[in-house]
Write a protein that holds these residues in place. Structure first.
Motif, mmCIF file in Angstrom:
data_model
loop_
_atom_site.group_PDB
_atom_site.id
_atom_site.type_symbol
_atom_site.label_atom_id
_atom_site.label_comp_id
_atom_site.label_asym_id
_atom_site.label_seq_id
_atom_site.Cartn_x
_atom_site.Cartn_y
_atom_site.Cartn_z
ATOM 1 N N THR A 248 -0.115 -4.732 -2.518
ATOM 2 C CA THR A 248 -1.314 -4.393 -1.746
ATOM 3 C C THR A 248 -1.953 -3.153 -2.346
ATOM 4 O O THR A 248 -1.276 -2.165 -2.626
ATOM 5 C CB THR A 248 -0.958 -4.132 -0.264
ATOM 6 O OG1 THR A 248 -0.261 -5.260 0.249
ATOM 7 C CG2 THR A 248 -2.213 -3.889 0.561
ATOM 8 N N ARG A 249 -3.269 -3.253 -2.546
ATOM 9 C CA ARG A 249 -4.039 -2.126 -3.077
ATOM 10 C C ARG A 249 -5.428 -2.162 -2.445
ATOM 11 O O ARG A 249 -6.104 -3.186 -2.518
ATOM 12 C CB ARG A 249 -4.146 -2.244 -4.595
ATOM 13 C CG ARG A 249 -4.955 -1.128 -5.245
ATOM 14 C CD ARG A 249 -5.139 -1.393 -6.721
ATOM 15 N NE ARG A 249 -4.756 -0.219 -7.482
ATOM 16 C CZ ARG A 249 -4.696 -0.175 -8.797
ATOM 17 N NH1 ARG A 249 -4.950 -1.258 -9.512
ATOM 18 N NH2 ARG A 249 -4.366 0.938 -9.419
ATOM 19 N N GLU A 250 -5.788 -1.064 -1.845
ATOM 20 C CA GLU A 250 -7.123 -0.916 -1.249
ATOM 21 C C GLU A 250 -7.518 -2.115 -0.389
ATOM 22 O O GLU A 250 -8.622 -2.646 -0.505
ATOM 23 C CB GLU A 250 -8.157 -0.657 -2.346
ATOM 24 C CG GLU A 250 -7.899 0.603 -3.126
ATOM 25 C CD GLU A 250 -8.831 0.775 -4.327
ATOM 26 O OE1 GLU A 250 -9.689 -0.091 -4.563
ATOM 27 O OE2 GLU A 250 -8.680 1.805 -5.018
ATOM 28 N N THR B 238 5.848 2.489 -2.962
ATOM 29 C CA THR B 238 4.485 2.726 -3.412
ATOM 30 C C THR B 238 4.506 3.381 -4.781
ATOM 31 O O THR B 238 5.234 4.352 -4.998
ATOM 32 C CB THR B 238 3.736 3.638 -2.405
ATOM 33 O OG1 THR B 238 3.755 3.000 -1.129
ATOM 34 C CG2 THR B 238 2.305 3.858 -2.842
ATOM 35 N N TRP C 49 -1.486 -5.370 -11.857
ATOM 36 C CA TRP C 49 -2.640 -5.547 -10.972
ATOM 37 C C TRP C 49 -3.923 -5.780 -11.779
ATOM 38 O O TRP C 49 -4.682 -6.717 -11.511
ATOM 39 C CB TRP C 49 -2.804 -4.313 -10.080
ATOM 40 C CG TRP C 49 -3.868 -4.508 -9.052
ATOM 41 C CD1 TRP C 49 -5.205 -4.259 -9.192
ATOM 42 C CD2 TRP C 49 -3.699 -5.043 -7.745
ATOM 43 N NE1 TRP C 49 -5.870 -4.596 -8.045
ATOM 44 C CE2 TRP C 49 -4.979 -5.076 -7.134
ATOM 45 C CE3 TRP C 49 -2.592 -5.488 -7.032
ATOM 46 C CZ2 TRP C 49 -5.161 -5.531 -5.836
ATOM 47 C CZ3 TRP C 49 -2.788 -5.934 -5.735
ATOM 48 C CH2 TRP C 49 -4.057 -5.962 -5.160
ATOM 49 N N TRP D 161 2.902 -1.215 -12.896
ATOM 50 C CA TRP D 161 2.304 -1.924 -11.769
ATOM 51 C C TRP D 161 0.784 -1.931 -11.844
ATOM 52 O O TRP D 161 0.138 -2.910 -11.458
ATOM 53 C CB TRP D 161 2.803 -1.365 -10.439
ATOM 54 C CG TRP D 161 4.206 -1.818 -10.156
ATOM 55 C CD1 TRP D 161 5.332 -1.044 -10.087
ATOM 56 C CD2 TRP D 161 4.643 -3.160 -9.932
ATOM 57 N NE1 TRP D 161 6.431 -1.824 -9.845
ATOM 58 C CE2 TRP D 161 6.038 -3.130 -9.737
ATOM 59 C CE3 TRP D 161 3.988 -4.385 -9.876
ATOM 60 C CZ2 TRP D 161 6.779 -4.271 -9.487
ATOM 61 C CZ3 TRP D 161 4.738 -5.546 -9.626
ATOM 62 C CH2 TRP D 161 6.108 -5.471 -9.434
ATOM 63 N N ASP D 162 0.189 -0.849 -12.359
ATOM 64 C CA ASP D 162 -1.261 -0.831 -12.574
ATOM 65 C C ASP D 162 -1.674 -1.942 -13.539
ATOM 66 O O ASP D 162 -2.683 -2.618 -13.334
ATOM 67 C CB ASP D 162 -1.728 0.523 -13.135
ATOM 68 C CG ASP D 162 -1.846 1.598 -12.080
ATOM 69 O OD1 ASP D 162 -1.937 1.271 -10.874
ATOM 70 O OD2 ASP D 162 -1.848 2.787 -12.456
ATOM 71 N N THR E 281 4.610 3.299 -12.413
ATOM 72 C CA THR E 281 3.259 3.239 -11.851
ATOM 73 C C THR E 281 2.302 2.588 -12.842
ATOM 74 O O THR E 281 1.508 1.720 -12.469
ATOM 75 C CB THR E 281 2.769 4.653 -11.461
ATOM 76 O OG1 THR E 281 3.635 5.173 -10.460
ATOM 77 C CG2 THR E 281 1.347 4.623 -10.940
ATOM 78 N N ASP F 33 -1.375 3.814 -6.152
ATOM 79 C CA ASP F 33 -2.000 3.303 -4.929
ATOM 80 C C ASP F 33 -1.653 1.827 -4.671
ATOM 81 O O ASP F 33 -2.344 1.137 -3.927
ATOM 82 C CB ASP F 33 -3.517 3.506 -4.968
ATOM 83 C CG ASP F 33 -4.184 2.809 -6.152
ATOM 84 O OD1 ASP F 33 -3.464 2.298 -7.034
ATOM 85 O OD2 ASP F 33 -5.424 2.779 -6.191
ATOM 86 N N ILE F 34 -0.564 1.350 -5.282
ATOM 87 C CA ILE F 34 -0.115 -0.027 -5.073
ATOM 88 C C ILE F 34 1.178 -0.007 -4.258
ATOM 89 O O ILE F 34 2.154 0.641 -4.637
ATOM 90 C CB ILE F 34 0.132 -0.761 -6.416
ATOM 91 C CG1 ILE F 34 -1.152 -0.785 -7.247
ATOM 92 C CG2 ILE F 34 0.640 -2.178 -6.162
ATOM 93 C CD1 ILE F 34 -0.966 -1.366 -8.636
ATOM 94 N N ARG F 35 1.137 -0.729 -3.135
ATOM 95 C CA ARG F 35 2.337 -0.892 -2.315
ATOM 96 C C ARG F 35 2.993 -2.214 -2.693
ATOM 97 O O ARG F 35 2.317 -3.235 -2.806
ATOM 98 C CB ARG F 35 1.987 -0.871 -0.825
ATOM 99 C CG ARG F 35 1.494 0.481 -0.352
ATOM 100 C CD ARG F 35 1.404 0.616 1.169
ATOM 101 N NE ARG F 35 1.078 -0.590 1.893
ATOM 102 C CZ ARG F 35 -0.151 -0.973 2.250
ATOM 103 N NH1 ARG F 35 -1.194 -0.240 1.925
ATOM 104 N NH2 ARG F 35 -0.337 -2.093 2.928
#
Length: 160
Positions: free
Chosen positions: A76-78, A51, A18, A14-15, A11, A54-56
């Protein structure tokens, strides 16, 4: 939902991808080398979605080449969607050197791919332990870029 240590590490990974608006990931290792785990499989299988936080993430394309695998991932995020490219170099055996022709070909593939990216961030480069292969690759790439602009090679790294 329980999130173990590996899940939180992935996680965080990926954060970072992004946050940095990275156009892609360069993986310089196989997932497994013989029976040794070299890297977690941090992307989903073909046409599945996973997921992390909050990132798919969805794998939409995968191409196999002689020295690497190229994957297209949709993040995808928000409500915002980004497409990034994941390159995995598969021709660097443990405790050995890669074939220089394969490594140079791989670097050229990356160069051509990421020139066209609309994302402004840097590539995320990783290997098994975060030092050896990544350092060699970054030095190779930096010297190729330096040769393009100034016809010079950085000698600083040669004295290490």
């Amino acid at each position: 939902m329980y999130q173990g240590p590996l899940d939180s590490t992935v996680t965080d990974f990926w954060d970072m991808v992004w946050q940095e608006k990275s156009p892609g990931i360069v993986m310089l290792t196989k997932t497994f080398d013989y029976i040794r785990v070299m890297s977690s499989h941090y992307w989903p299988s073909y046409s599945r979605e996973e997921t992390y936080g909050d990132i798919r993430i969805r794998l939409v394309e995968e191409e196999n080449f002689a020295c690497c695998v190229k994957r297209r991932l949709v993040l995808t995020r928000e409500g915002e969607t980004r497409t990034i490219t994941h390159f995995q170099f598969t021709e660097w055996p443990c405790y050995s050197s890669p074939n220089s022709g394969a490594l140079l070909h791989f670097q050229r593939m990356l160069d051509m791919e990421f020139k066209m990216s609309s994302l402004s961030g840097s590539l995320v480069v990783h290997c098994h332990d975060g030092g050896g292969r990544s350092g060699v690759f970054l030095m190779l790439d930096a010297n190729i870029q330096l040769m393009r602009v100034s016809s010079q090679v950085c000698e600083h790294f040669c004295h290490i």
